[in-house]
Structures are given as structure tokens and as C-alpha cells.
Design a protein around this motif. Structure first.
Motif, PDB file in Angstrom:
ATOM      1  N   SER A   1       0.789  -1.025  -0.133  1.00 47.72           N
ATOM      2  CA  SER A   1      -0.060  -0.105   0.100  1.00 47.72           C
ATOM      3  C   SER A   1       0.976   1.132   0.278  1.00 47.72           C
ATOM      4  CB  SER A   1      -0.545  -0.199   0.885  1.00 47.72           C
ATOM      5  OG  SER A   1      -2.084  -1.220   1.692  1.00 47.72           O
ATOM      6  N   LEU A   2      -0.088   2.442  -0.374  1.00 43.27           N
ATOM      7  CA  LEU A   2       1.343   3.705  -0.077  1.00 43.27           C
ATOM      8  C   LEU A   2      -0.530   4.271  -0.188  1.00 43.27           C
ATOM      9  CD1 LEU A   2       4.227   4.346  -3.197  1.00 43.27           C
ATOM     10  CD2 LEU A   2       4.240   3.945  -0.521  1.00 43.27           C
ATOM     11  N   ARG A   3       0.387   6.056   0.231  1.00 44.28           N
ATOM     12  CA  ARG A   3      -0.788   6.995   0.058  1.00 44.28           C
ATOM     13  C   ARG A   3      -0.428   8.200  -0.252  1.00 44.28           C
ATOM     14  NH1 ARG A   3      -4.370   9.909   4.729  1.00 44.28           N
ATOM     15  NH2 ARG A   3      -2.296  10.449   5.335  1.00 44.28           N
ATOM     16  N   PRO A   4      -0.313   8.232  -1.382  1.00 45.90           N
ATOM     17  CA  PRO A   4       0.124   9.672  -1.956  1.00 45.90           C
ATOM     18  C   PRO A   4      -0.459  10.933  -1.817  1.00 45.90           C
ATOM     19  CG  PRO A   4       0.155   8.052  -3.605  1.00 45.90           C
ATOM     20  CD  PRO A   4      -0.055   7.428  -2.685  1.00 45.90           C
ATOM     21  N   SER A   5       0.242  11.768  -1.175  1.00 44.02           N
ATOM     22  CA  SER A   5      -0.839  13.427  -0.905  1.00 44.02           C
ATOM     23  C   SER A   5      -0.570  14.138  -2.005  1.00 44.02           C
ATOM     24  CB  SER A   5      -0.325  13.675   0.909  1.00 44.02           C
ATOM     25  OG  SER A   5      -0.399  12.415   1.626  1.00 44.02           O
TER      26      SER A   5
ATOM     27  N   ARG B   1      -9.597  -0.666  -4.758  1.00 38.31           N
ATOM     28  CA  ARG B   1      -8.345  -0.917  -4.765  1.00 38.31           C
ATOM     29  C   ARG B   1      -7.609   0.719  -3.852  1.00 38.31           C
ATOM     30  NH1 ARG B   1      -3.952  -2.262  -7.410  1.00 38.31           N
ATOM     31  NH2 ARG B   1      -5.281  -2.097  -9.448  1.00 38.31           N
ATOM     32  N   PHE B   2      -8.305   1.472  -4.785  1.00 39.56           N
ATOM     33  CA  PHE B   2      -8.307   3.146  -4.731  1.00 39.56           C
ATOM     34  C   PHE B   2      -9.297   3.596  -3.860  1.00 39.56           C
ATOM     35  CE2 PHE B   2      -4.685   3.086  -8.169  1.00 39.56           C
ATOM     36  CZ  PHE B   2      -3.891   1.970  -7.981  1.00 39.56           C
TER      37      PHE B   2
ATOM     38  N   LEU C   1      -4.496   9.744  -1.946  1.00 45.53           N
ATOM     39  CA  LEU C   1      -4.948   8.710  -2.312  1.00 45.53           C
ATOM     40  C   LEU C   1      -4.743   7.405  -2.031  1.00 45.53           C
ATOM     41  CD1 LEU C   1      -6.526   7.617  -5.761  1.00 45.53           C
ATOM     42  CD2 LEU C   1      -4.129   7.874  -5.872  1.00 45.53           C
ATOM     43  N   GLN C   2      -5.406   6.935  -1.439  1.00 41.84           N
ATOM     44  CA  GLN C   2      -5.103   5.195  -0.924  1.00 41.84           C
ATOM     45  C   GLN C   2      -4.582   4.324  -1.527  1.00 41.84           C
ATOM     46  OE1 GLN C   2      -3.839   4.986   3.102  1.00 41.84           O
ATOM     47  NE2 GLN C   2      -3.267   3.082   1.845  1.00 41.84           N
ATOM     48  N   MET C   3      -3.858   3.374  -2.054  1.00 34.77           N
ATOM     49  CA  MET C   3      -3.569   2.800  -3.066  1.00 34.77           C
ATOM     50  C   MET C   3      -3.231   1.381  -1.974  1.00 34.77           C
ATOM     51  SD  MET C   3      -1.278   4.814  -6.255  1.00 34.77           S
ATOM     52  CE  MET C   3      -0.256   4.388  -4.487  1.00 34.77           C
ATOM     53  N   ASN C   4      -4.105   0.446  -2.640  1.00 35.88           N
ATOM     54  CA  ASN C   4      -4.456  -1.006  -1.565  1.00 35.88           C
ATOM     55  C   ASN C   4      -4.026  -1.921  -2.738  1.00 35.88           C
ATOM     56  OD1 ASN C   4      -4.437   0.404   1.314  1.00 35.88           O
ATOM     57  ND2 ASN C   4      -7.083   0.185   0.488  1.00 35.88           N
ATOM     58  N   SER C   5      -3.431  -3.573  -2.658  1.00 36.55           N
ATOM     59  CA  SER C   5      -3.443  -4.500  -3.019  1.00 36.55           C
ATOM     60  C   SER C   5      -3.227  -3.756  -4.523  1.00 36.55           C
ATOM     61  CB  SER C   5      -4.958  -5.180  -3.070  1.00 36.55           C
ATOM     62  OG  SER C   5      -5.196  -5.456  -2.493  1.00 36.55           O
ATOM     63  N   LEU C   6      -1.248  -3.257  -4.446  1.00 36.44           N
ATOM     64  CA  LEU C   6      -1.091  -2.979  -5.433  1.00 36.44           C
ATOM     65  C   LEU C   6      -0.505  -4.016  -6.389  1.00 36.44           C
ATOM     66  CD1 LEU C   6       0.908   0.189  -3.880  1.00 36.44           C
ATOM     67  CD2 LEU C   6      -0.786   0.224  -6.291  1.00 36.44           C
TER      68      LEU C   6
END
Length: 115
Positions: free
Chosen positions: A17-21, A66-67, A80-85
Motif C-alpha cells: 500500500s501507499l498513500r500519495p498526498s 483498491r484505490f 489517494l489510498q492505494m491498496n493491493s498494488l
């Protein structure tokens, strides 16, 4: 002067996971919608998440479930919360604000999904 600055990208393993801002400096009037786009090498820029001024969100099938796009009005920041990339999510991610007077783009943040 208005500036959009993305941060929080990086290298992550598949399934991670990542969470760009996207931090906004300056005042933007007449916002109609906010969104996150991405552009992979050799491909066109595409919308991956959008949110209207009333809070309605939309996602393409490739990232749905996922997003998640969200905003913090007090901090003037879009997330932008991004999971299961997946490796195919690798791209430069950009935020965009659409207003009645035009659009603003950030400079982008690289997201790389690789083992």
C-alpha cells in the motif's frame, strides 16, 4: 500563486500500500472536481480517481475496490489510498483540480510496484 505538490510515492512490493498526498498552496476558487491521474511510460495519462465538489467519487474498473480518494479541507490536501498494488500500477501519479476558470496540475510523484 496556486501550487499543487504531490508527495508520498515510492517503491512498494506487489500487494503493498501507499498513500500519495497532494498539498495545495494558495487559494483556489470555483473548484468543480479533484482527481488523481497516472501516466505510465509509453501510455496516455488516465484518470484513476475523481471526487466532485459534492463528494461523489468515481474510479475506473482497473482500480475500483483498491484505490480510495479523499480530501482534508482543513489541511487543503488531497489523498489517494492505494491498496493491493500491482506491477501494472507503476506510473507517475498526478493530482488535478478542475475549476470554473481552468485546471491546475501537480508535478507528479513516481509510484513503482516491484519485487
Amino acid at each position: 500563486q496556486v501550487q499543487l505538490v504531490e508527495f508520498g510515492g515510492g517503491l512498494v512490493q506487489p500487494g503493498g500500500s501507499l498513500r500519495p498526498s497532494c498539498a495545495v498552496s494558495g487559494t483556489i476558487f470555483g473548484i468543480r472536481a479533484r482527481g488523481w491521474y497516472r501516466q505510465a511510460p509509453g501510455k496516455q495519462r488516465e484518470l484513476v480517481a475523481g471526487i466532485t465538489s459534492s463528494g461523489t467519487t468515481n474510479y475506473p474498473d482497473s482500480v475500483k475496490g483498491r484505490f480510495t480518494i479523499s480530501r482534508d479541507s482543513a489541511k487543503n490536501t488531497l489523498y489517494l489510498q492505494m491498496n493491493s498494488l500491482k506491477p501494472e500500477d507503476t506510473a507517475v501519479y498526478y493530482c488535478k483540480y478542475d475549476t470554473i476558470a481552468g485546471s491546475y496540475w501537480g508535478q507528479g510523484t513516481q509510484v513503482t510496484v516491484s519485487s
